[in-house]
Design an enzyme around this catalytic site. Structure first.
Site, PDB file in Angstrom:
ATOM      1  CG  ASP A 122      -1.881   1.142   1.265  1.00 55.43           C
ATOM      2  OD1 ASP A 122      -1.970   1.867   0.251  1.00 55.43           O
ATOM      3  OD2 ASP A 122      -2.561   1.317   2.286  1.00 55.43           O
ATOM      4  CD  GLN A 152      -9.501   9.165  -8.619  1.00 53.78           C
ATOM      5  OE1 GLN A 152     -10.403   8.856  -7.855  1.00 53.78           O
ATOM      6  NE2 GLN A 152      -9.710   9.929  -9.671  1.00 53.78           N
ATOM      7  CG  ASP A 173      -3.507   1.850   7.332  1.00 48.08           C
ATOM      8  OD1 ASP A 173      -2.781   2.032   6.335  1.00 48.08           O
ATOM      9  OD2 ASP A 173      -3.713   2.728   8.190  1.00 48.08           O
TER      10      ASP A 173
END
Length: 310
Positions: free
Chosen positions: A119, A153, A229
């Site tokens: 991430d 995005q 998360d």
């Protein structure tokens, strides 16, 4: 743990991201659902803070790259590196991220099947909240080592240089990541100019076949912290448990997340209503994710929102 084929499997995750003493972001948001879904989790905290940055006061420490190196060397010396998965989240500086990339490369040397979920936490809504120096490290070093990525995005736009305004742009973004070697790309909270909903788009190239999926996700009238998360952790768990079934994994992860957000908002509204009569202002703490209270919805997500094949 048995996977969907009835085979006994053992998953062990190394999660490297932020930690807060109070509240639910970073590892506090990710480790509980991973463990609840049957995965062993070891975690390293890139930062240790009293609370997330939405509060008026933040105190704590930042782990240095040298300290990350020491922790890893201790694990290595004791032959404790039998990880099946690595999960990365917030990293606030260039040297730490560089060292983390080196560690992941080493883990891939030890076990080429190590599944890396990245991430790339850099910013949101057009604002970066990490130093700009981390961008090329993510783009050129960590992303190519990753099996699954979950940028929002804005982060996807930063990493590819492609502005997302249409579904065609999304296809270009996901293909750009595939060209870097990423097998699975999930964009979980896309806002298109033609829609008032949020959208998930996923693209996966596994076992010589390509899967493309999308989901329409209703917006809640509130802002939450720690949701990315939580989503990445849920997605990792379900991709492991379903042997890479993109559609089922996205449905389970999003529906669990929606339950957590609804429960959080309901609690915040209830508490704020009480505070109003007590003459107190609304507290940031009332919007902390109701994660523990959502245990059943994490273990057995009610499938309300469905994934569509593209």
């Amino acid at each position: 743990m048995e996977n969907q084929n009835g085979l006994e499997t053992h998953f062990r995750v190394l999660s490297v991201q932020s930690h807060v003493v109070s509240g639910y972001v970073g590892n506090k948001s990710a480790c509980f659902p991973l463990q609840l879904l049957g995965l062993e989790v070891d975690f390293i905290n890139s930062v240790q803070l009293s609370n997330h940055t939405g509060y008026k006061v933040i105190k704590g420490q930042i782990l240095k790259s040298e300290e990350l190196h020491d922790l890893y060397e201790g694990l290595k010396a004791n032959e404790l590196l039998n990880y099946t998965h690595v999960l990365t989240g917030y990293v606030g500086n260039e040297t730490f991220l560089t060292k983390l990339t080196e560690i992941i490369h080493d883990l891939k040397q030890i076990n080429p099947d190590t599944f890396v979920v990245c991430d790339p936490v850099m910013g949101d809504n057009g604002v970066m909240y990490v130093p700009p120096e981390v961008l090329p490290i993510y783009r050129d070093k960590l992303i190519p080592l990753s099996d699954l990525i979950t940028p929002n995005q804005y982060e996807a736009e930063l990493l590819t240089g492609i502005k997302i305004k249409s579904r065609e742009d999304i296809a270009s973004v996901m293909e750009a990541f595939h060209q870097k070697g990423v097998k699975t790309v999930i964009l979980s909270s896309v806002e298109l100019e033609t829609s008032e909903e949020l959208h998930l788009f996923g693209s996966s190239i596994l076992k010589n076949s390509k899967s493309l999926v999308s989901m329409d996700i209703p917006k809640f009238p509130a802002s939450f912290t720690g949701t990315g998360d939580l989503f990445s952790a849920l997605l990792l768990a379900w991709m492991a448990k379903t042997d890479g079934d993109l559609k089922v994994s996205c449905e389970n992860a999003i529906n669990s997340l929606q339950c957590v957000l609804k429960r959080t908002l309901d609690y915040a509204n209830k508490v704020s209503f009480l505070f109003y009569f007590l003459g107190k202002g609304k507290s940031v703490a009332t919007m902390e994710l109701q994660l523990i209270q959502s245990k059943n919805d994490i273990e057995n997500p009610p499938i309300v929102l469905k994934c569509q094949d593209l």
